[in-house]
Design a protein around this motif. Structure first.
Motif, PDB file in Angstrom:
ATOM      1  N   VAL A 260       0.888  -1.144  -0.119  1.00 57.37           N
ATOM      2  CA  VAL A 260       0.078   0.063   0.011  1.00 57.37           C
ATOM      3  C   VAL A 260       0.857   1.009   0.021  1.00 57.37           C
ATOM      4  O   VAL A 260       1.665   1.394   1.043  1.00 57.37           O
ATOM      5  N   LEU A 261       0.692   1.898  -1.092  1.00 53.12           N
ATOM      6  CA  LEU A 261       1.618   3.275  -1.210  1.00 53.12           C
ATOM      7  C   LEU A 261       0.794   4.601  -0.700  1.00 53.12           C
ATOM      8  O   LEU A 261       0.292   5.488  -1.452  1.00 53.12           O
ATOM      9  N   TYR A 262       0.010   4.476   0.475  1.00 54.43           N
ATOM     10  CA  TYR A 262      -0.697   5.596   0.857  1.00 54.43           C
ATOM     11  C   TYR A 262       0.021   6.929   0.980  1.00 54.43           C
ATOM     12  O   TYR A 262      -0.702   7.979   0.421  1.00 54.43           O
ATOM     13  N   GLY A 263       0.898   6.700   1.604  1.00 56.17           N
ATOM     14  CA  GLY A 263       1.800   7.891   1.684  1.00 56.17           C
ATOM     15  C   GLY A 263       2.301   8.772   0.621  1.00 56.17           C
ATOM     16  O   GLY A 263       1.856   9.803   0.384  1.00 56.17           O
ATOM     17  N   PRO A 264       2.919   7.919  -0.509  1.00 48.98           N
ATOM     18  CA  PRO A 264       2.967   8.561  -2.110  1.00 48.98           C
ATOM     19  C   PRO A 264       1.726   9.056  -2.427  1.00 48.98           C
ATOM     20  O   PRO A 264       1.563  10.201  -3.419  1.00 48.98           O
ATOM     21  N   ALA A 265       0.691   8.360  -2.439  1.00 43.42           N
ATOM     22  CA  ALA A 265      -0.737   8.494  -3.088  1.00 43.42           C
ATOM     23  C   ALA A 265      -1.174  10.144  -2.455  1.00 43.42           C
ATOM     24  O   ALA A 265      -1.850  10.856  -3.152  1.00 43.42           O
ATOM     25  N   LEU A 266      -1.158  10.119  -0.971  1.00 45.45           N
ATOM     26  CA  LEU A 266      -1.624  11.248  -0.562  1.00 45.45           C
ATOM     27  C   LEU A 266      -0.700  12.663  -0.628  1.00 45.45           C
ATOM     28  O   LEU A 266      -1.095  13.643  -1.048  1.00 45.45           O
ATOM     29  N   HIS A 267       0.749  12.339  -0.825  1.00 47.61           N
ATOM     30  CA  HIS A 267       1.591  13.270  -1.367  1.00 47.61           C
ATOM     31  C   HIS A 267       1.239  13.881  -2.910  1.00 47.61           C
ATOM     32  O   HIS A 267       1.516  14.973  -3.137  1.00 47.61           O
ATOM     33  N   HIS A 268       1.080  12.993  -3.710  1.00 45.10           N
ATOM     34  CA  HIS A 268       0.687  13.215  -5.037  1.00 45.10           C
ATOM     35  C   HIS A 268      -0.534  14.043  -4.998  1.00 45.10           C
ATOM     36  O   HIS A 268      -0.688  15.203  -5.894  1.00 45.10           O
ATOM     37  N   LEU A 269      -1.650  13.606  -4.205  1.00 42.31           N
ATOM     38  CA  LEU A 269      -2.801  14.408  -4.236  1.00 42.31           C
ATOM     39  C   LEU A 269      -2.856  15.797  -3.816  1.00 42.31           C
ATOM     40  O   LEU A 269      -3.342  16.737  -4.212  1.00 42.31           O
ATOM     41  N   LEU A 270      -2.166  15.915  -2.759  1.00 44.17           N
ATOM     42  CA  LEU A 270      -1.907  17.228  -2.196  1.00 44.17           C
ATOM     43  C   LEU A 270      -1.047  18.233  -2.856  1.00 44.17           C
ATOM     44  O   LEU A 270      -1.043  19.337  -2.757  1.00 44.17           O
ATOM     45  N   ASN A 271       0.097  17.483  -3.682  1.00 46.01           N
ATOM     46  CA  ASN A 271       0.810  18.372  -4.384  1.00 46.01           C
ATOM     47  C   ASN A 271       0.097  18.845  -5.807  1.00 46.01           C
ATOM     48  O   ASN A 271       0.476  19.889  -6.228  1.00 46.01           O
ATOM     49  N   SER A 272      -1.256  18.362  -6.040  1.00 48.62           N
ATOM     50  CA  SER A 272      -1.930  18.860  -7.137  1.00 48.62           C
ATOM     51  C   SER A 272      -2.861  19.993  -6.609  1.00 48.62           C
ATOM     52  O   SER A 272      -3.477  20.813  -7.720  1.00 48.62           O
ATOM     53  N   GLY A 273      -2.723  20.529  -5.411  1.00 49.84           N
ATOM     54  CA  GLY A 273      -3.486  21.698  -5.250  1.00 49.84           C
ATOM     55  C   GLY A 273      -4.176  21.620  -3.662  1.00 49.84           C
ATOM     56  O   GLY A 273      -4.063  20.581  -3.091  1.00 49.84           O
ATOM     57  N   PRO A 274      -4.683  22.800  -3.162  1.00 50.29           N
ATOM     58  CA  PRO A 274      -5.063  22.482  -1.935  1.00 50.29           C
ATOM     59  C   PRO A 274      -6.374  21.788  -1.790  1.00 50.29           C
ATOM     60  O   PRO A 274      -7.271  21.784  -2.525  1.00 50.29           O
ATOM     61  N   HIS A 275      -6.588  20.935  -0.722  1.00 53.12           N
ATOM     62  CA  HIS A 275      -7.598  19.984  -0.556  1.00 53.12           C
ATOM     63  C   HIS A 275      -8.130  20.154   0.882  1.00 53.12           C
ATOM     64  O   HIS A 275      -7.453  20.508   1.680  1.00 53.12           O
ATOM     65  N   LEU A 276      -9.347  19.765   0.949  1.00 49.86           N
ATOM     66  CA  LEU A 276     -10.152  19.566   2.249  1.00 49.86           C
ATOM     67  C   LEU A 276     -10.284  18.115   2.338  1.00 49.86           C
ATOM     68  O   LEU A 276     -11.144  17.357   1.570  1.00 49.86           O
ATOM     69  N   LEU A 277      -9.558  17.442   3.118  1.00 46.79           N
ATOM     70  CA  LEU A 277      -9.777  15.900   3.269  1.00 46.79           C
ATOM     71  C   LEU A 277     -10.502  15.458   4.268  1.00 46.79           C
ATOM     72  O   LEU A 277     -10.485  16.025   5.421  1.00 46.79           O
ATOM     73  N   ILE A 278     -11.571  14.731   3.976  1.00 45.46           N
ATOM     74  CA  ILE A 278     -12.464  14.144   4.932  1.00 45.46           C
ATOM     75  C   ILE A 278     -12.566  12.713   5.077  1.00 45.46           C
ATOM     76  O   ILE A 278     -12.543  11.913   3.987  1.00 45.46           O
ATOM     77  N   GLU A 279     -12.102  12.186   6.158  1.00 46.06           N
ATOM     78  CA  GLU A 279     -12.032  10.803   6.496  1.00 46.06           C
ATOM     79  C   GLU A 279     -13.289  10.052   6.910  1.00 46.06           C
ATOM     80  O   GLU A 279     -14.047  10.422   7.750  1.00 46.06           O
ATOM     81  N   ALA A 280     -13.533   9.363   5.757  1.00 45.92           N
ATOM     82  CA  ALA A 280     -15.168   8.803   5.888  1.00 45.92           C
ATOM     83  C   ALA A 280     -15.009   7.308   5.964  1.00 45.92           C
ATOM     84  O   ALA A 280     -15.213   6.445   5.644  1.00 45.92           O
ATOM     85  N   GLY A 281     -14.782   6.948   7.522  1.00 43.41           N
ATOM     86  CA  GLY A 281     -14.449   5.748   8.041  1.00 43.41           C
ATOM     87  C   GLY A 281     -14.144   5.564   9.401  1.00 43.41           C
ATOM     88  O   GLY A 281     -14.007   6.763  10.184  1.00 43.41           O
ATOM     89  N   PRO A 282     -14.201   4.635   9.950  1.00 43.10           N
ATOM     90  CA  PRO A 282     -13.862   4.423  11.522  1.00 43.10           C
ATOM     91  C   PRO A 282     -12.600   5.096  12.113  1.00 43.10           C
ATOM     92  O   PRO A 282     -11.636   4.806  11.190  1.00 43.10           O
TER      93      PRO A 282
END
Length: 342
Positions: A260-282
């Protein structure tokens, strides 16, 4: 909060990204306080229990104050996580939050794909029920959360122990069969490296899962897949999920054995511009990871969790969601409060 501005001096608009946790985030009565309160959440969970084989037993285990001993086994944990992630995603979108991007961790990626229209919820439930039957054959094992980077742990690992997930620069998961994982845990603790077992009873994201899948994949059906209507950032590839990959069952069938490359995926997402991240899970594990990123720390992006960090009173889930919705309104202004679903 300091208002961020774009290159023209106008306020930078944060796009909305929903994030979905995976195995290890589950706990007794996760999000159960919303059941019977949110119409959308309740209807989605009821559909899951009506569709999944043994759904009535699964519902009983989910709502029990003292869950069965096998609650963290793949047979219970992953169908429940998938259903809860999807139910929360449906609830928040019904409330008026329209995500621009979706990102999931492990089985949370299947929930992200479902919310993006890659596969229908009932097909996802059917796939998960068959998937459970395949991975019942996995050897006993699990995963270990480690507060260190790959270079720091390398000297303490033996053959058979692999990095199963890269969640942040100094936060990873090791995966192995039980005996090897126990030895790795002992070696890391002796070296003064902080680690803790993840609530899992199988070595997911380990190459051994390829052999398990190859031996039993004939029982898996392949429901139709469609290109995503919303951008999915894949924690399997670390990049955006293109249409060809999203609609290729080979990709989804290989996922349990891949890191699972969650850290790299999150980095890629946030580098694409400002985001509001909403965690939809426990829990709030993905929100905690987001808050450690430079983009969130400096205020360009922001992170909100829908649920409490841990299980609480029956009213705690509702209170947490209402507080999160108010926070989302303050940060983004996407809908008027109160939300009619509550």
């Amino acid at each position: 909060m300091t208002e961020r501005t774009g290159p023209t001096g106008a306020p930078a608009v944060r796009r909305i990204a929903l994030t979905f946790p995976g195995q290890g985030a589950q706990h007794p009565r996760m999000a159960a306080g919303l059941y019977g309160v949110s119409r959308t959440f309740t209807a989605t969970m009821d559909l899951a229990f009506d569709t999944l084989p043994g759904g009535r037993s699964l519902r009983t285990a989910w709502l029990a104050d003292r869950p069965p001993a096998d609650y963290d086994d793949v047979a219970r944990a992953q169908p429940l996580l998938y259903a809860v992630d999807c139910a929360l995603g449906a609830m928040i979108t019904e409330a008026g939050v329209r995500p621009d991007a979706l990102l999931g961790h492990s089985v949370g990626e299947l929930a992200a794909a479902t919310l993006a229209g890659v596969l229908a919820f009932h097909d996802g439930l059917r796939y998960l029920s068959e998937y459970v039957e395949v991975y019942r054959h996995a050897p006993p094992g699990g995963m270990l959360a480690v507060a260190a980077g790959p270079g720091e742990v390398a000297a303490h690992l033996e053959p058979g122990v692999v990095i199963g997930a890269l969640n942040a620069p100094r936060q990873l998961l090791l995966s192995a069969e039980e005996t090897a994982l126990t030895r790795a845990e002992t070696a890391l603790r002796r070296a003064g490296i902080t680690c803790a077992r993840v609530r899992a009873r199988q070595p997911f994201h380990h190459p051994v899962m390829r052999d398990v899948a190859a031996a039993h994949a004939d029982i898996l059906t392949r429901p139709p897949l469609k290109p995503p209507h919303t951008t999915v950032h894949s924690a399997c590839t670390g990049q955006e999920l293109d249409d060809d990959t999203a609609t290729d069952w080979a990709f989804w069938l290989a996922q349990p054995a891949e890191p699972v490359l969650y850290g790299p995926a999150l980095h890629h997402l946030l580098n694409s511009g400002p985001h509001l991240l909403i965690e939809a899970g426990p829990g709030q594990s993905l929100t905690a990871l987001a808050r450690r990123t430079p983009q969130v720390a400096r205020g360009d992006s922001a992170a909100v969790a829908l649920l409490p960090a841990r299980a609480g009173t029956p009213d705690a889930d509702v209170a947490a969601v209402r507080a999160a919705l108010n926070r989302i309104v303050a940060l983004h202004g996407v809908f008027p409060a109160p939300v009619p679903d509550f």
